[in-house]
Design a protein around this motif. Structure first.
Motif, short mmCIF file in Angstrom:
data_model
loop_
_atom_site.label_atom_id
_atom_site.label_comp_id
_atom_site.label_asym_id
_atom_site.label_seq_id
_atom_site.Cartn_x
_atom_site.Cartn_y
_atom_site.Cartn_z
N VAL A 151 19.08 8.22 10.03
CA VAL A 151 20.13 8.72 9.13
C VAL A 151 19.57 9.76 8.17
O VAL A 151 20.08 10.86 8.05
N ALA A 152 18.50 9.38 7.45
CA ALA A 152 17.93 10.26 6.44
C ALA A 152 16.49 9.86 6.19
O ALA A 152 16.15 8.68 6.27
N SER A 153 15.68 10.87 5.86
CA SER A 153 14.27 10.62 5.59
C SER A 153 13.85 11.38 4.35
O SER A 153 14.44 12.42 4.01
N ILE A 154 12.84 10.86 3.66
CA ILE A 154 12.32 11.52 2.47
C ILE A 154 10.80 11.41 2.45
O ILE A 154 10.24 10.37 2.81
N TYR A 155 10.14 12.51 2.07
CA TYR A 155 8.71 12.48 1.83
C TYR A 155 8.53 12.22 0.34
O TYR A 155 8.90 13.06 -0.48
N THR A 156 7.97 11.09 0.00
CA THR A 156 7.96 10.67 -1.40
C THR A 156 7.07 11.54 -2.27
O THR A 156 7.25 11.56 -3.48
N ASP A 216 0.81 -1.21 0.00
CA ASP A 216 0.00 0.00 0.00
C ASP A 216 0.86 1.27 0.00
O ASP A 216 1.53 1.59 0.98
N THR A 217 0.79 2.03 -1.10
CA THR A 217 1.58 3.26 -1.19
C THR A 217 1.12 4.31 -0.19
O THR A 217 1.90 5.18 0.22
N ASN A 218 -0.14 4.27 0.20
CA ASN A 218 -0.67 5.24 1.16
C ASN A 218 -0.09 5.06 2.56
O ASN A 218 -0.24 5.93 3.41
N ARG A 219 0.55 3.92 2.78
CA ARG A 219 1.15 3.65 4.09
C ARG A 219 2.64 3.95 4.12
O ARG A 219 3.31 3.68 5.13
N ARG A 220 3.19 4.46 3.04
CA ARG A 220 4.64 4.70 2.98
C ARG A 220 4.95 6.05 2.36
O ARG A 220 5.81 6.16 1.49
N ASN A 221 4.23 7.08 2.80
CA ASN A 221 4.50 8.43 2.31
C ASN A 221 5.87 8.93 2.75
O ASN A 221 6.51 9.71 2.07
N PHE A 222 6.28 8.50 3.93
CA PHE A 222 7.61 8.83 4.43
C PHE A 222 8.45 7.56 4.40
O PHE A 222 8.03 6.52 4.88
#
Length: 125
Positions: free
Chosen positions: A48-53, A27-33
């Motif tokens: 270490v690092a994070s990204i908002y897709t 589910d892409t809606n569960r992995r926005n970050f």
């Protein structure tokens, strides 16, 4: 549900580079970050690092800023961590994590629901 599989770890000498990959499914809606964490033996897990897709907004720990780059290739459902100028203190198991929430980008591990199995990075001096 979300599944995460890391790859790309290995052994490298100080000053070298590695690129980690995290293949995501579910589910892409569960992995926005998406984020990378690491844990060395006897130490606590460290963000270490994070990204908002959605926008590719990124956030880095001070210890890696300027050396590591996180990126996302949404068409391939993959997040990367390019690690340059590696140091022995970067040695750790690296984990990919995913989560979804309303609010600011974060490296708080409690916000991330899904975790991969990890890939080992060893940097020798």
């Amino acid at each position: 549900q979300v599944q995460l599989v890391e790859s790309g770890g290995g052994s490298v000498q100080a000053g070298g580079s590695l690129r980690l990959s995290c293949a995501a499914s579910g589910d892409t809606n569960r992995r926005n970050f998406m984020a990378w964490f690491r844990q060395a033996p006897g130490k606590e897990r460290e963000g270490v690092a994070s990204i908002y897709t959605g926008t590719s907004l990124t956030y880095y720990a001070a210890s890696v800023k300027g050396r590591f780059t996180i990126s996302a290739e949404n068409a391939k459902n993959t997040v990367y961590l390019q690690m340059n100028s590696l140091k022995p203190e970067d040695t750790a198991m690296y984990y990919c994590a995913a989560g979804s929430w309303y609010g600011s980008i974060s490296l708080d591990s409690r916000k991330y629901t899904y975790w991969g199995q990890g890939t080992q990075v060893t940097v020798s001096s």
